[in-house]
Design a protein around this motif. Structure first.
Motif, short mmCIF file in Angstrom:
data_model
loop_
_atom_site.label_atom_id
_atom_site.label_comp_id
_atom_site.label_asym_id
_atom_site.label_seq_id
_atom_site.Cartn_x
_atom_site.Cartn_y
_atom_site.Cartn_z
N ILE A 146 0.84 -1.20 0.00
CA ILE A 146 0.00 0.00 0.00
C ILE A 146 0.87 1.25 0.00
CG2 ILE A 146 -1.84 1.19 1.22
CD1 ILE A 146 -2.64 -1.44 -0.09
N SER A 147 1.92 1.23 0.82
CA SER A 147 2.81 2.39 0.85
C SER A 147 3.49 2.58 -0.50
CB SER A 147 3.85 2.22 1.96
OG SER A 147 3.23 2.13 3.22
N ARG A 163 0.95 4.11 -2.88
CA ARG A 163 0.73 5.52 -2.55
C ARG A 163 1.91 6.37 -2.99
NH1 ARG A 163 0.54 7.47 1.89
NH2 ARG A 163 -1.27 8.85 1.83
N MET A 183 1.51 7.54 -6.58
CA MET A 183 0.33 8.31 -6.94
C MET A 183 0.58 9.79 -6.79
SD MET A 183 -2.63 5.95 -5.14
CE MET A 183 -3.93 6.99 -5.78
N ASP A 196 -4.47 12.69 -5.79
CA ASP A 196 -5.25 11.45 -5.84
C ASP A 196 -5.22 10.67 -4.52
OD1 ASP A 196 -5.85 11.97 -8.46
OD2 ASP A 196 -4.16 10.81 -9.24
N LEU A 197 -4.32 11.07 -3.61
CA LEU A 197 -4.16 10.31 -2.37
C LEU A 197 -5.40 10.34 -1.48
CD1 LEU A 197 -0.46 11.08 -1.42
CD2 LEU A 197 -1.41 8.94 -2.27
N PHE A 229 -7.98 7.82 -2.68
CA PHE A 229 -7.50 6.45 -2.51
C PHE A 229 -7.53 6.03 -1.03
CE2 PHE A 229 -4.00 3.51 -1.66
CZ PHE A 229 -4.35 2.46 -2.48
N ASP A 230 -7.05 6.90 -0.15
CA ASP A 230 -7.03 6.58 1.28
C ASP A 230 -8.44 6.40 1.82
OD1 ASP A 230 -4.30 6.70 1.21
OD2 ASP A 230 -4.17 8.75 2.00
N TYR A 269 -10.78 0.93 -7.42
CA TYR A 269 -10.14 2.24 -7.59
C TYR A 269 -9.51 2.30 -8.98
CZ TYR A 269 -7.43 6.44 -6.73
OH TYR A 269 -6.92 7.69 -6.81
#
Length: 924
Positions: free
Chosen positions: A416-417, A420, A423, A427-428, A431-432, A447
């Motif tokens: 996941i990191s 991210r 990105m 967009d974060l 997504f989060d 997503y």
């Protein structure tokens, strides 16, 4: 010393007697000295005393001149003295020896007596201290002696034991055995024996004892008693019973457990095996107990397993083995064994305790899992998408080949990191938020967004992920697939631009298509209305021909009989028109129904004679009614009419010897399945194949009424048009084509529906579905949904005699013909009638006149309906009787909860007369 003393004493006595005996030696006086010397000192003392006495007497004789001068006068007495003294000395010495021996014997006897007493006390103490009871009895069993342990053993004091027979202490069940043993062991040769019996204590406690008995016999072998050692074995017997029960429980548990268990010795011979072991080996106990487990090993596993077994034994620790063993049916099964060396108290190994589990299914499942995992990895690695798995913290747990190649062959530890990091900042947040919502709600998430990677630049990734759970049902993470949709995004943008260009042309085409479809629908409706109006016109033209012709003849003829005949024909035609109107209203679901809670089974049984008449004598009519009630809420009369219609149709479509059956059954329509079916569930299972109800029937519980025949059946073309009004397959003059239309309208108006199962030459099943309506089998109370039957109307002459004053009635009717005919009839019945064409005129009349009755049409011009007029009249003139009439029976639905009377059109003067007469009876 004794010899000198005795010699001096008795020589002194002789010297003292010299005056008395001057001429005699006097040796006899010295004899007691010899005797005393023998008694005191023995023979040596006697010999010395004799010598001393001879010497002393010689000196005394010389001193006192006691011996005569005759030669030998001293020697002779001296010899006699020696002989007598020696004899007396020997006697005294012998006496001394006997006395001393007697004394020593006495001393020894006293010592023996003392030792005997001491030994007896010690023996008594020892007997009382032993842990076993000891008793001495006569041959009859009377106790002569007993130790304290025996008294404690049977819980009795010693005075209740000594002198009492052992039979009195013995358990009643063992007394005969005790008596028999006492008599058996009195005989010679029976000296020692053992047997077990029970005693009873005063408190009722049972004492188990082991008797070791020895016979006491005289020298001639005759028994005079017994000595018994009594050992209390109560605890031992209880322990043995508990041990036996424990062993039984252990065997029961061991035989119940579906796990093989055994116990072997150092020679690897089984000393115990449970039932599961027997069932696996398939051999009797005696063969299993000596069987070598190595004989059952699979040849491919033999060497490895035996080596592991030897190593495990040397370790002196618990160890495991897993191999294939041959079962009794010859099949090899995977068995996992857990073995534990067993030792005695000294730490010496005595053998092995083992358990074994049949893990064939688990091994095969593990193999299948490995194969499945291998296939999954192969499929995942061959997929052109990025497939990954993460835990709840976002840590990477799996990634396919595309995943590894995307991240340079070294997948990130925290996926996941890593995503991210690729990105854009804008967009974060989206997504989060998507990830947080999916984790919190444990649901799928999707997503779509751009990511930037140094190796391949900016690409669009479409990610679909689903939650993954562990065996306890807890969220374990997510499994996801990420697709590179860069090209599809580019194509989508191109397609969007193309769509924009085509939108106008498509809109125009759709509008044109909608107009064409609307025109087609209108044409279909006009065709259906045309068929309906043509059929209605055809039937009503026939009826009007009869009515008009009859009225014309009545107008022109003066013959009363002919006038009466034509009037009856016209009236019959009008009634046929009324029935035709009712059938059309039934089809349109606008007929007047009086639903009530009824049991269809009971209703069908009551109408069996009528139904048999409808079918006819030549056909067989059967009834298969469900057990119990078939409750529903319908109009009983309309249901009977619908059932007769179905039976008549079945009769007309069947041969003369046909069989017709009427069935009732429960039927449940389930709610439609969810849009998403469960995994591995075929789509065909969503809708039961046995469903026979129409697709528009709402979910719920129904009573199914079926009329089945074995007639000619229907074709597909007939099935499509069978419920159309005026459609019939019968010949001209044999049907109106409204029978099934009326049944269809009745069932739909009653909240149900109808379906047909038929094909040519296979018969027909007509299925009516009526809603299930449970009711209490109590006497029905009046409800707003039920309408009371009018009471019998007295004869007109009687009524006129009872009430001569005319009743005033206000009639509101916009049709002049109906108003004229009805007013003429009412005036002939004695009513004072005023006419109003609409509600406005009626309200004006009510303001200036008093009326007992209001007869009003419902649909009228002027903006105020008959129902609104009735509400106003009921408010301002509550004592007035209100009767509402309409040729549109659907209006009756709005009058169910009111107290007003509804009179459907067309009505006859007789119906109006009866209704008004009933209202007169209610007038105070």
């Amino acid at each position: 010393m004794l010899a000198a003393v005795f010699t001096l004493v008795f020589v002194a006595i002789r010297a003292a007697l010299v005056p008395v005996m001057p001429d005699q030696p006097g040796f006899s006086i010295l004899i007691p000295a010899i005797l005393l010397a023998g008694l005191s000192g023995g023979l040596f003392t006697v010999s010395l005393t004799i010598i001393l006495c001879l010497a002393a007497m010689w000196g005394l004789s010389e001193a006192f001149n006691l011996t005569p001068t005759v030669p030998g006068a001293f020697i002779a007495p001296a010899l006699i003295f020696v002989l007598i003294g020696a004899t007396c000395g020997v006697v005294g010495a012998s006496l001394r020896y006997c006395v001393r021996k007697l004394y020593k014997t006495h001393a020894r006897l006293q010592a023996s007596i003392a030792k005997e007493h001491s030994t007896s006390d010690e023996l008594r103490a020892m007997i009382n201290q032993v842990s076993s009871g000891i008793i001495r009895t006569t041959t009859d069993g009377v106790i002569l002696e007993a130790n304290e342990q025996f008294a404690r053993m049977i819980s009795r004091p010693m005075d209740q034991i000594i002198g009492h027979n052992v039979i009195g202490f013995t358990h009643p069940d063992d007394r005969a055995l005790t008596t028999q043993r006492l008599s058996d062991y009195v005989t010679p040769g029976q000296n020692d024996w053992q047997f077990e019996k029970r005693y009873i204590s005063p408190d009722g406690r049972t004492i188990h004892v082991l008797l070791d008995v020895r016979s006491l016999r005289h020298p001639d072998g005759t028994a005079y008693g017994f000595v018994c050692i009594v050992v209390d074995v109560t605890t031992a017997r209880k322990t043995e019973a508990a041990l036996s029960q424990s062993r039984h429980d252990f065997y029961s548990v061991a035989d119940t457990i579906p796990v093989m268990m055994w116990l072997s010795d150092n020679d690897n011979i089984n000393r115990f095996v449970n039932r599961a072991y027997f069932e696996f080996a398939g051999k009797p106990v005696d063969q299993v107990s000596t069987q070598e487990w190595k004989d059952l090993l699979h040849p491919d596993d033999y060497a490895t397993t035996v080596n592991q077994f030897v190593v495990g034994l040397k370790s002196r620790q618990a160890f495991q083995l897993q191999a294939r063993y041959r079962r009794h049916d010859g099949k090899y099964r995977w068995v996992r064994s857990i073995l534990q060396p067993r030792y005695d108290r000294d730490g010496v190994q005595k053998g092995i305790i083992g358990t074994a589990f049949d893990v064939t299914d688990a091994v095969e499942a593990a193999t299948r899992i490995q194969e499945s995992e291998a296939r999954f990895r192969a499929i995942a690695d061959s997929a052109p998408a990025i497939i990954w798995m993460v835990d709840t913290d976002g840590n990477t747990e799996f990634g396919n080949r595309r995943f590894r190649s995307t991240f340079g062959g070294n997948p990130p530890h925290h996926l996941i990191s890593a995503i991210r990091g690729m990105m854009a900042p804008e967009d974060l947040p989206a997504f989060d938020q998507t990830l947080e919502d999916a984790t919190r709600e444990e649901r799928r998430f999707s997503y779509l967004g751009p990511v930037h990677h140094a190796a391949f630049g900016t690409r669009w990734l479409h990610t679909e992920a689903a939650p993954r759970y562990d065996l306890q049902g807890r969220l374990a993470g997510f499994t996801g697939v990420s697709l590179d949709v860069t090209e599809s995004q580019r194509a989508e943008r191109e397609l969007k631009r193309s769509n924009e260009r085509l939108e106008e042309r498509v809109s125009a085409a759709l509008a044109e298509k909608a107009a064409a479809e609307a025109e087609l629908v209108r044409a279909h409706r006009l065709e259906a209305v045309g068929r309906l109006t043509g059929g209605v016109a055809h039937d009503f033209n026939n009826l009007l021909t009869v009515i008009m012709g009859g009225l014309e003849i009545i107008r022109k003829t003066d013959d009363p009989a002919r006038r009466q005949k034509m009037a009856e024909a016209a009236l019959a035609a009008a009634r046929r028109g009324e029935r035709l109107t009712g059938q059309l209203l039934a089809f349109s679901r606008r007929q007047t129904l009086r639903p009530a809670s009824i049991d269809l089974n009971a209703l069908i049984r009551e109408g069996e004679p009528l139904l048999h008449k409808a079918v006819g004598e030549g056909m067989s009519l059967q009834f298969k009614l469900k057990r119990g009630l078939a409750p529903t809420l319908v109009d009983a009369a309309k249901f009977e009419a619908a059932l007769i219609n179905l039976l008549v149709n079945a009769r007309d479509a069947s041969p003369s010897d046909a069989q017709i059956c009427v069935e009732t059954a429960d039927y449940v329509v389930h709610p439609p399945a969810a849009p998403m079916l469960a995994l591995n569930l075929p789509a065909s299972d969503a809708t039961p194949a046995s469903a026979i109800h129409p697709s528009d029937l709402p979910p719920g519980r129904y009573v199914r009424v079926t009329v089945a025949d074995n007639g000619s059946g229907m074709t597909d073309d007939v099935l499509k048009r069978v419920f159309e009004p005026f459609f019939t397959t019968k010949g001209v003059g044999h049907g109106t084509g409204l029978g099934l239309s009326q049944v269809y309208g009745f069932t739909r108006q009653s909240g149900g529906s109808i379906s047909i199962q038929s094909s040519p030459d296979t018969g027909t099943r007509m299925n009516l579905f009526l809603p299930w309506h449970m009711f209490s089998p109590c006497p029905a109370e009046a409800t707003p949904d039920t309408e009371a039957e009018p009471r019998p109307v007295p004869d007109a002459t009687t009524e006129a005699a009872a009430d001569t004053a005319p009743k005033r009635l206000l009639m509101v009717e916009d049709d002049p013909g109906v108003a004229e005919v009805t007013a003429t009839f009412l005036r002939s019945e004695g009513f004072d009638v005023d006419l109003a064409r609409n509600a406005t005129e009626a309200l004006a009349c009510l303001e200036h006149n008093h009326y007992e009755f209001l007869l009003s049409d419902i649909l009228m011009p002027g903006g105020i309906s008959g129902i609104e007029l009735a509400r106003r009249v009921e408010t301002q003139w509550p004592d007035m009787h209100i009767i509402l009439s309409s040729g549109f029976p659907g209006e009756v639905e709005t009058l169910r909860l009111s107290a007003w009377t509804f009179l459907p059109k067309p009505y006859t003067p007789a119906q109006l007369r009866t209704l008004l007469a009933h209202k007169k009876d209610q007038t105070p």
